[in-house]
Write a protein that holds these residues in place. Structure first.
Motif, PDB file in Angstrom:
ATOM      1  N   SER A  68       0.855  -1.184   0.000  1.00 33.51           N
ATOM      2  CA  SER A  68       0.000   0.000   0.000  1.00 33.51           C
ATOM      3  C   SER A  68       0.889   1.232   0.000  1.00 33.51           C
ATOM      4  CB  SER A  68      -0.914  -0.004   1.233  1.00 33.51           C
ATOM      5  OG  SER A  68      -1.810   1.094   1.199  1.00 33.51           O
ATOM      6  N   LEU A  69       0.658   2.132  -0.945  1.00 34.31           N
ATOM      7  CA  LEU A  69       1.486   3.324  -1.135  1.00 34.31           C
ATOM      8  C   LEU A  69       0.664   4.532  -0.688  1.00 34.31           C
ATOM      9  CD1 LEU A  69       2.581   1.030  -2.939  1.00 34.31           C
ATOM     10  CD2 LEU A  69       3.193   2.733  -4.634  1.00 34.31           C
ATOM     11  N   ASN A  70       1.144   5.247   0.335  1.00 35.27           N
ATOM     12  CA  ASN A  70       0.264   6.141   1.083  1.00 35.27           C
ATOM     13  C   ASN A  70       0.725   7.597   1.121  1.00 35.27           C
ATOM     14  OD1 ASN A  70      -1.113   3.722   1.869  1.00 35.27           O
ATOM     15  ND2 ASN A  70       0.393   3.429   3.492  1.00 35.27           N
ATOM     16  N   ARG A  71       1.309   8.114   0.071  1.00 39.86           N
ATOM     17  CA  ARG A  71       1.796   9.498   0.111  1.00 39.86           C
ATOM     18  C   ARG A  71       0.796  10.526  -0.424  1.00 39.86           C
ATOM     19  NH1 ARG A  71       7.374  10.270   0.661  1.00 39.86           N
ATOM     20  NH2 ARG A  71       6.856  12.484   0.473  1.00 39.86           N
ATOM     21  N   VAL A  99       6.136   9.331  -8.704  1.00 40.04           N
ATOM     22  CA  VAL A  99       6.754   8.192  -9.383  1.00 40.04           C
ATOM     23  C   VAL A  99       7.375   7.309  -8.312  1.00 40.04           C
ATOM     24  CG1 VAL A  99       8.421   7.432 -11.104  1.00 40.04           C
ATOM     25  CG2 VAL A  99       7.200   9.601 -11.427  1.00 40.04           C
ATOM     26  N   TRP A 100       6.959   6.046  -8.290  1.00 43.28           N
ATOM     27  CA  TRP A 100       7.366   5.094  -7.259  1.00 43.28           C
ATOM     28  C   TRP A 100       8.327   4.059  -7.835  1.00 43.28           C
ATOM     29  CZ3 TRP A 100       4.834   5.833  -2.471  1.00 43.28           C
ATOM     30  CH2 TRP A 100       3.672   6.626  -2.508  1.00 43.28           C
ATOM     31  N   ARG A 101       9.174   3.523  -6.951  1.00 41.08           N
ATOM     32  CA  ARG A 101      10.013   2.385  -7.327  1.00 41.08           C
ATOM     33  C   ARG A 101      10.043   1.400  -6.166  1.00 41.08           C
ATOM     34  NH1 ARG A 101      15.209   2.642  -5.092  1.00 41.08           N
ATOM     35  NH2 ARG A 101      15.750   4.648  -4.146  1.00 41.08           N
ATOM     36  N   GLN A 102      10.186   0.134  -6.500  1.00 42.04           N
ATOM     37  CA  GLN A 102      10.242  -0.895  -5.474  1.00 42.04           C
ATOM     38  C   GLN A 102      11.633  -0.936  -4.864  1.00 42.04           C
ATOM     39  OE1 GLN A 102       9.382  -4.847  -6.850  1.00 42.04           O
ATOM     40  NE2 GLN A 102       9.462  -5.761  -4.811  1.00 42.04           N
ATOM     41  N   THR A 103      11.693  -1.053  -3.541  1.00 34.80           N
ATOM     42  CA  THR A 103      12.965  -1.157  -2.834  1.00 34.80           C
ATOM     43  C   THR A 103      13.010  -2.464  -2.066  1.00 34.80           C
ATOM     44  OG1 THR A 103      12.099  -0.007  -0.882  1.00 34.80           O
ATOM     45  CG2 THR A 103      13.142   1.338  -2.589  1.00 34.80           C
ATOM     46  N   LEU A 104      14.217  -2.893  -1.699  1.00 41.34           N
ATOM     47  CA  LEU A 104      14.397  -4.119  -0.942  1.00 41.34           C
ATOM     48  C   LEU A 104      14.400  -3.796   0.540  1.00 41.34           C
ATOM     49  CD1 LEU A 104      17.173  -5.886  -3.040  1.00 41.34           C
ATOM     50  CD2 LEU A 104      14.709  -6.254  -3.116  1.00 41.34           C
ATOM     51  N   GLY A 105      13.635  -4.592   1.311  1.00 43.65           N
ATOM     52  CA  GLY A 105      13.574  -4.400   2.758  1.00 43.65           C
ATOM     53  C   GLY A 105      14.024  -5.656   3.480  1.00 43.65           C
ATOM     54  N   PRO A 133       4.435  -7.590   1.776  1.00 45.99           N
ATOM     55  CA  PRO A 133       5.399  -8.377   0.985  1.00 45.99           C
ATOM     56  C   PRO A 133       6.334  -7.533   0.137  1.00 45.99           C
ATOM     57  CG  PRO A 133       3.210  -9.348   0.862  1.00 45.99           C
ATOM     58  CD  PRO A 133       3.046  -8.040   1.561  1.00 45.99           C
ATOM     59  N   GLU A 134       5.919  -6.332  -0.266  1.00 41.30           N
ATOM     60  CA  GLU A 134       6.781  -5.466  -1.073  1.00 41.30           C
ATOM     61  C   GLU A 134       6.859  -4.088  -0.425  1.00 41.30           C
ATOM     62  OE1 GLU A 134       6.051  -7.355  -5.552  1.00 41.30           O
ATOM     63  OE2 GLU A 134       5.456  -5.290  -5.116  1.00 41.30           O
ATOM     64  N   THR A 135       7.958  -3.398  -0.686  1.00 42.00           N
ATOM     65  CA  THR A 135       8.160  -2.043  -0.186  1.00 42.00           C
ATOM     66  C   THR A 135       8.402  -1.114  -1.368  1.00 42.00           C
ATOM     67  OG1 THR A 135       9.141  -2.877   1.865  1.00 42.00           O
ATOM     68  CG2 THR A 135       9.535  -0.563   1.317  1.00 42.00           C
ATOM     69  N   TRP A 136       7.650  -0.024  -1.427  1.00 41.03           N
ATOM     70  CA  TRP A 136       7.775   0.958  -2.504  1.00 41.03           C
ATOM     71  C   TRP A 136       8.073   2.327  -1.889  1.00 41.03           C
ATOM     72  CZ3 TRP A 136       6.697   0.064  -7.894  1.00 41.03           C
ATOM     73  CH2 TRP A 136       6.363  -1.264  -8.204  1.00 41.03           C
ATOM     74  N   ARG A 137       8.919   3.088  -2.570  1.00 38.72           N
ATOM     75  CA  ARG A 137       9.278   4.421  -2.115  1.00 38.72           C
ATOM     76  C   ARG A 137       9.162   5.414  -3.280  1.00 38.72           C
ATOM     77  NH1 ARG A 137       8.587   2.352   2.019  1.00 38.72           N
ATOM     78  NH2 ARG A 137      10.062   1.947   3.726  1.00 38.72           N
ATOM     79  N   PRO A 138       8.775   6.674  -3.002  1.00 39.16           N
ATOM     80  CA  PRO A 138       8.745   7.690  -4.072  1.00 39.16           C
ATOM     81  C   PRO A 138      10.158   7.996  -4.561  1.00 39.16           C
ATOM     82  CG  PRO A 138       7.436   8.386  -2.173  1.00 39.16           C
ATOM     83  CD  PRO A 138       8.238   7.198  -1.732  1.00 39.16           C
ATOM     84  N   MET A 139      10.332   8.065  -5.858  1.00 41.84           N
ATOM     85  CA  MET A 139      11.616   8.464  -6.430  1.00 41.84           C
ATOM     86  C   MET A 139      11.547   9.848  -7.062  1.00 41.84           C
ATOM     87  SD  MET A 139      11.909   6.284  -9.991  1.00 41.84           S
ATOM     88  CE  MET A 139      13.133   7.426 -10.633  1.00 41.84           C
ATOM     89  N   ALA A 140      10.312  10.347  -7.304  1.00 44.87           N
ATOM     90  CA  ALA A 140      10.159  11.689  -7.868  1.00 44.87           C
ATOM     91  C   ALA A 140       8.764  12.194  -7.552  1.00 44.87           C
ATOM     92  CB  ALA A 140      10.389  11.681  -9.378  1.00 44.87           C
ATOM     93  N   LEU A 141       8.673  13.484  -7.226  1.00 47.01           N
ATOM     94  CA  LEU A 141       7.410  14.173  -7.029  1.00 47.01           C
ATOM     95  C   LEU A 141       7.328  15.295  -8.050  1.00 47.01           C
ATOM     96  CD1 LEU A 141       7.754  12.714  -4.194  1.00 47.01           C
ATOM     97  CD2 LEU A 141       6.388  14.584  -3.272  1.00 47.01           C
ATOM     98  N   LEU A 142       6.342  15.219  -8.923  1.00 44.89           N
ATOM     99  CA  LEU A 142       6.182  16.199 -10.001  1.00 44.89           C
ATOM    100  C   LEU A 142       5.081  17.174  -9.598  1.00 44.89           C
ATOM    101  CD1 LEU A 142       6.312  13.702 -13.023  1.00 44.89           C
ATOM    102  CD2 LEU A 142       8.202  14.697 -11.717  1.00 44.89           C
ATOM    103  N   ARG A 143       5.486  18.369  -9.190  1.00 43.96           N
ATOM    104  CA  ARG A 143       4.549  19.387  -8.732  1.00 43.96           C
ATOM    105  C   ARG A 143       4.443  20.494  -9.763  1.00 43.96           C
ATOM    106  NH1 ARG A 143       3.708  18.607  -3.198  1.00 43.96           N
ATOM    107  NH2 ARG A 143       5.301  17.346  -2.141  1.00 43.96           N
ATOM    108  N   GLY A 144       3.260  21.100  -9.848  1.00 47.73           N
ATOM    109  CA  GLY A 144       3.061  22.198 -10.788  1.00 47.73           C
ATOM    110  C   GLY A 144       1.655  22.281 -11.327  1.00 47.73           C
ATOM    111  N   SER A 145       0.937  21.168 -11.314  1.00 46.37           N
ATOM    112  CA  SER A 145      -0.448  21.203 -11.764  1.00 46.37           C
ATOM    113  C   SER A 145      -1.277  22.016 -10.783  1.00 46.37           C
ATOM    114  CB  SER A 145      -0.998  19.785 -11.872  1.00 46.37           C
ATOM    115  OG  SER A 145      -2.339  19.801 -12.301  1.00 46.37           O
ATOM    116  N   LEU A 146      -2.210  22.805 -11.301  1.00 46.90           N
ATOM    117  CA  LEU A 146      -2.988  23.713 -10.475  1.00 46.90           C
ATOM    118  C   LEU A 146      -4.287  23.091  -9.984  1.00 46.90           C
ATOM    119  CD1 LEU A 146      -2.527  26.981 -12.575  1.00 46.90           C
ATOM    120  CD2 LEU A 146      -1.128  26.136 -10.684  1.00 46.90           C
TER     121      LEU A 146
END
Length: 504
Positions: A68-71, A99-105, A133-146
């Motif tokens: 579950s990705l909760n940002r 933008v998310w990527r899977q990381t090893l925990g 079972p899997e861990t995901w972390r944000p690798m990029a946050l694209l801000r600018g949309s209004l």
């Protein structure tokens, strides 16, 4: 074809707005990884078990929870995996693309976490030591949309993203640098759908201003060569209306004593235009967040949502443009939908042609003359608010299957596995259905075919409906529709448990 509504806790019983498969997923157990975005502000990652795995252990559910990705801070409207990696992009009402990527925990993959996740039980039955079972972390946050973001599409090389927003704009992003490189401001109302050509030549956007716009890529392919303030796409075509033939009105019989001069005068007065202008798409009164177009895996056909036509039998349709005619009218009209089309999705692969089946001369499927492998076919899913129609390009202009009545609210998104064997259908009622398709021929690995396509994809006006050779008004086959919804006017509960249609 078998269909089952999977009764698990997808997003805390809140709407599911989007679904997408990871076509680069590889796991020793097999199966297919996919993600969903919902009204609980979360992105959730799942695994659809393979058929052999379910046969070995029939007691296990067909879908396994992974993460579950909760940002996000607002409902998630769209999730899309990169076509060349397992990176995942998500966006929603908070106006941020993550933008998310899977990381090893160190703790992931334990037997306890897998046992607790198999039924979509995200609370862990009160166990505070539940590990996903899997861990995901944000690798990029694209801000600018209004404002809220409704849709996303990746470039074929995974370096860029295009987003559609209700601030009437579409934005192109450089993912590596997390920066917006161009804002497309041509639409006058909400932009609700985007698609990126698999060959990288053009971008298509759909808006509630009743238009479809085509943008041609004119910038460098390497993001490092793009200078700030430089346009990377240019508007090449816009579609609002098309001309359709008008039936010639019957002419009353003239009196035999009418003079030649009177007849000439009547001919002038009775003259009527042979064609009239017709709007192509629904207006902003359409009750849907999304108008999701899709481009075929070989880049030859663009399918659009929210099509409308003047017809007594069926008003809702899906228009299809050929690659060599993107500047002209649509070449195909997939009509017969009882409710507006909100999403289209091509299977991500081609299939071997079926010997002795189909009509490949109708323009729906025209393989290149130098294609050594011969004719192939593709599958298209067209999702209206109430049903999903399946089309095979080897069968000219008509649906080969229809799935309806599975959900008690509108359909929002569709997703195929990479081999076209499963289709997942998401809905506002908080549930998702899985359709299993027994393809009559094998899936083919899609090769890069840029050399076979003219680089000037928007330079010519291609086939029109009159010249396509296809009868456009074939409705979906009603006999194949599966419905669990009560008949109109009948007295019954508003909410019924979805009927079990078949096992997968």
């Amino acid at each position: 074809m078998k269909v089952k509504t999977v009764l698990i806790n997808w997003h805390d019983k809140l709407p599911i707005f989007s679904v997408d498969f990871d076509h680069n997923y590889s796991e020793s157990r097999g199966g297919w990884r996919f993600a969903t975005g919902g009204g609980d502000n979360n992105v959730r990652v799942w695994r659809l078990r393979s058929g052999s795995e379910r046969e070995a252990d029939p007691q296990q559910p067909m879908v396994e929870f992974l993460a579950s990705l909760n940002r996000h801070t607002a409902p998630v409207n769209v999730v899309r995996f990169s076509p060349c990696s397992s990176r995942l992009a998500s966006a929603g009402d908070d106006g941020v693309v993550i933008v998310w990527r899977q990381t090893l925990g160190s703790e992931e993959g334990t037997a306890q976490s897998k046992k607790m996740a198999v039924s979509g039980n995200l609370e862990g039955d009160g166990d505070d030591h539940f590990v996903e079972p899997e861990t995901w972390r944000p690798m990029a946050l694209l801000r600018g949309s209004l404002a809220d973001i409704c849709d996303l599409a990746w470039s074929p090389d995974g370096q860029f993203l295009v987003s559609a927003s209700v601030d009437n704009t579409a934005r192109i992003w450089d993912v590596a640098d997390a920066r917006c490189i161009q804002v497309l401001v041509d639409h006058s109302h909400y932009v609700q759908g985007v698609a990126w050509d698999p060959l990288g030549e053009f971008i298509a956007t759909q808006s509630s201003d009743r238009s479809l716009r085509m943008y041609k890529w004119i910038g460098p392919r390497d993001p490092r060569d793009i200078k700030p303030g430089t346009d990377v796409v240019a508007l090449a075509a816009s579609h609002y209306t098309m001309n359709v033939p008008v039936a010639e009105p019957s002419r009353p019989a003239h009196d035999s004593e009418t003079s030649d001069a009177d007849e000439s005068k009547m001919d002038i007065e009775d003259a009527a235009p042979t064609h009239r202008s017709q709007r192509l798409f629904h207006d902003d009164n359409l009750a849907s967040f999304f108008r999701r177009p899709s481009i075929s895996p070989d880049g030859r056909l663009l399918a659009t949502a929210a099509g409308v036509q003047r017809s007594r039998t069926s008003r809702n349709t899906c228009y299809v443009w050929p690659r060599d005619g993107l500047a002209g009218p649509p070449a195909l009209n997939l009509a017969g939908h009882q409710k507006p089309v909100v999403a289209t999705r091509w299977a991500p692969c081609r299939f071997e042609a079926i010997a002795g089946v189909g009509d490949t001369s109708a323009g729906w499927l025209e393989p290149p003359a130098d294609d050594a492998k011969g004719a192939t076919r593709m599958m298209l899913a067209v999702g209206s608010q109430g049903a999903v129609a399946l089309y095979d390009t080897s069968v000219a202009g008509r649906a080969v299957g229809l799935v309806g009545g599975l959900h008690y609210a509108a359909i929002t998104d569709l997703a195929w596995t990479r081999d076209g064997s499963y289709l997942v259908i998401a809905s506002l009622d908080g549930f998702a259905s899985v359709a299993s398709l027994d393809q009559p021929s094998s899936a083919l690995a899609l090769e890069k075919r840029a050399a076979e396509i003219s680089s000037d994809v928007l330079g010519s006006v291609g086939s029109s409906i009159e010249h396509s050779g296809i009868q456009p008004d074939h409705p979906p086959p009603e006999a194949l529709q599966t419905s669990t919804r009560p008949e109109p006017g009948s007295k019954g509960k508003k909410r019924l448990a979805p009927t079990f249609v078949g096992t997968l």
